[in-house]
Scaffold this active site. Structure first.
Site, PDB file in Angstrom:
ATOM      1  N   ASP A  49       0.848  -1.153  -0.050  1.00 15.11           N
ATOM      2  CA  ASP A  49       0.075   0.012  -0.187  1.00 15.11           C
ATOM      3  C   ASP A  49       1.064   1.237  -0.027  1.00 15.11           C
ATOM      4  OD1 ASP A  49       0.838  -0.145   2.758  1.00 15.11           O
ATOM      5  OD2 ASP A  49      -1.166   0.103   3.530  1.00 15.11           O
ATOM      6  N   SER A  50       2.202   1.222   0.001  1.00 11.81           N
ATOM      7  CA  SER A  50       3.105   2.304  -0.043  1.00 11.81           C
ATOM      8  C   SER A  50       2.891   2.712  -1.469  1.00 11.81           C
ATOM      9  CB  SER A  50       4.468   1.556   0.023  1.00 11.81           C
ATOM     10  OG  SER A  50       4.723   0.479  -0.887  1.00 11.81           O
ATOM     11  N   ASP A  88      -1.277  -6.401  -0.124  1.00 11.47           N
ATOM     12  CA  ASP A  88      -1.324  -5.586   1.012  1.00 11.47           C
ATOM     13  C   ASP A  88      -2.848  -5.312   1.101  1.00 11.47           C
ATOM     14  OD1 ASP A  88       0.367  -5.031   2.988  1.00 11.47           O
ATOM     15  OD2 ASP A  88       1.193  -3.115   2.094  1.00 11.47           O
ATOM     16  N   LYS A 118      -1.254  -9.476   2.777  1.00 14.44           N
ATOM     17  CA  LYS A 118      -0.458  -9.008   4.090  1.00 14.44           C
ATOM     18  C   LYS A 118      -1.453  -7.956   4.738  1.00 14.44           C
ATOM     19  CE  LYS A 118       2.989  -5.920   3.957  1.00 14.44           C
ATOM     20  NZ  LYS A 118       2.665  -4.670   4.699  1.00 14.44           N
ATOM     21  N   GLU A 120      -1.525  -5.466   8.532  1.00 11.52           N
ATOM     22  CA  GLU A 120      -0.670  -4.894   9.737  1.00 11.52           C
ATOM     23  C   GLU A 120      -1.326  -5.387  11.057  1.00 11.52           C
ATOM     24  OE1 GLU A 120      -0.043  -0.635   8.860  1.00 11.52           O
ATOM     25  OE2 GLU A 120       0.933  -1.136   7.020  1.00 11.52           O
ATOM     26  N   GLU A 186       9.273  -4.022  10.642  1.00  6.60           N
ATOM     27  CA  GLU A 186       9.495  -2.820  10.362  1.00  6.60           C
ATOM     28  C   GLU A 186      10.062  -1.923  11.335  1.00  6.60           C
ATOM     29  OE1 GLU A 186       6.730  -0.955   7.556  1.00  6.60           O
ATOM     30  OE2 GLU A 186       7.932   1.077   7.698  1.00  6.60           O
TER      31      GLU A 186
HETATM   32  O1  KIV Z   1       3.435  -1.240   1.552  1.00  7.97           O
HETATM   33  C1  KIV Z   1       4.591  -1.532   1.748  1.00  7.97           C
HETATM   34  O2  KIV Z   1       5.280  -1.480   0.809  1.00  7.97           O
HETATM   35  C2  KIV Z   1       5.081  -2.432   2.815  1.00  7.97           C
HETATM   36  C3  KIV Z   1       6.560  -2.931   2.827  1.00  7.97           C
HETATM   37  C4  KIV Z   1       7.397  -1.579   3.149  1.00  7.97           C
HETATM   38  C5  KIV Z   1       6.805  -3.760   3.768  1.00  7.97           C
HETATM   39  O3  KIV Z   1       4.317  -2.669   3.551  1.00  7.97           O
END
Ligand code: KIV
Length: 277
Positions: A49-50, A88, A118, A120, A186
């Site tokens: 989600d970055s 994500d 993934k 959090e 992280e």
């Molecule tokens: O969103 C993302 O890119 C991440 C990574 C930095 C692990 O969660």
């Protein structure tokens, strides 16, 4: 085995089986061309989600939606053959209930062809991760600094120092119990990252953690020098593509202004070229 000789994309169970073995190489990708570049070298590619900050110019990951993730996920899928693709789960798509998480995780996997999701969170997500993993959704967990929680964490701070150490260890144990096949650590101090890596039977994937983790992940635009809005300490630059792009665009602009581009070899004559014999 060399990266290019790899045949089949690993499944989450193959990633789990790599615990304590050769370090897992992971990167993010958000587009087909970047996915193609990462694929021969990576065990796992995350559609993070970055993407919201890196490609959409958002200030945090909180504004990322399911639609954005699905669009980027489909693009990445078209560029991968050898790496496990993980999606994500965006902010607000899983925290409400295990059922909400299942619905959205299933949609992400169905619409993009990813092999896992993934999310959090640690102890507070144990029930949700168990709900997903017991219903055929492989989960990569993410603990320590969880960027979707910056408003409650008070910013992008290191997690697990001093009295906070036990909390992060408890998160690692909770996601392991719940059935996650790996966990991202992280911004966790190196000594705690090593302790977690030794304590739990699933691979730890570090980002700002320790070289002793079972694998590493970076945001691809950070390591290529394409995202320059800010530079976290852990984001080692392996290339300066942003600078190279700036120089190329400046050269183009200068040639357009000087009328030296396009040159004769870039334009077309009146006559059709002779047919090749
Ligand atoms: O969103 C993302 O890119 C991440 C990574 C930095 C692990 O969660």
């Amino acid at each position: 085995m060399s990266a290019t000789a790899k045949k089949k994309a690993p499944m989450p169970a193959d990633i789990l089986a790599r615990k304590g073995g050769e370090p897992l190489v992971c990167l993010t990708a958000y587009s087909t061309p970047i996915a193609r570049l990462t694929d021969p070298h990576c065990d796992l590619v995350l559609v993070g989600d970055s993407v919201g900050m890196v490609l959409h110019g958002l200030e945090s990951t909180l504004g990322v939606t399911m639609d954005m993730m699905i669009m980027h996920g489909r693009a990445v899928r078209r560029g991968l053959e050898h790496a496990l693709m993980v999606m994500d789960m965006p902010f607000g798509s899983y925290e409400e209930s295990p059922e909400q998480a299942f619905r959205n995780a299933a949609e992400l996997m169905r619409e993009t062809g990813a092999g896992a999701v993934k999310l959090e969170g640690g102890v507070e997500m144990e029930e949700t991760i168990r709900f997903l993993t017991s219903r055929s959704i492989p989960v990569m967990a993410h603990i320590g600094l969880t960027p979707q929680a910056i408003n409650t964490l008070g910013g992008y701070k290191v997690q697990g120092r001093g009295d906070d150490r036990a909390r992060v260890m408890a998160d690692a144990e909770a996601v392991t119990r719940a059935g996650a096949f790996s966990v991202v650590l992280e911004k966790v101090p190196a000594s705690l990252s090593d302790e977690i890596t030794a304590a739990i039977p699933i691979p730890t994937i570090g980002i700002g953690a320790s070289a002793g983790c079972d694998g590493q992940i970076l945001v691809v635009d950070d390591m290529l020098g394409l995202f320059t809005a800010f530079k976290p300490k852990f984001a080692k630059r392996y290339g300066e593509l942003g600078q190279a792009a700036d120089e190329a665009i400046a050269a183009y602009a200068a040639e357009v202004r000087a009328r030296s581009f396009p040159a004769p070899e870039h334009v077309f004559g009146d006559a059709a070229p002779e047919a090749k014999t």
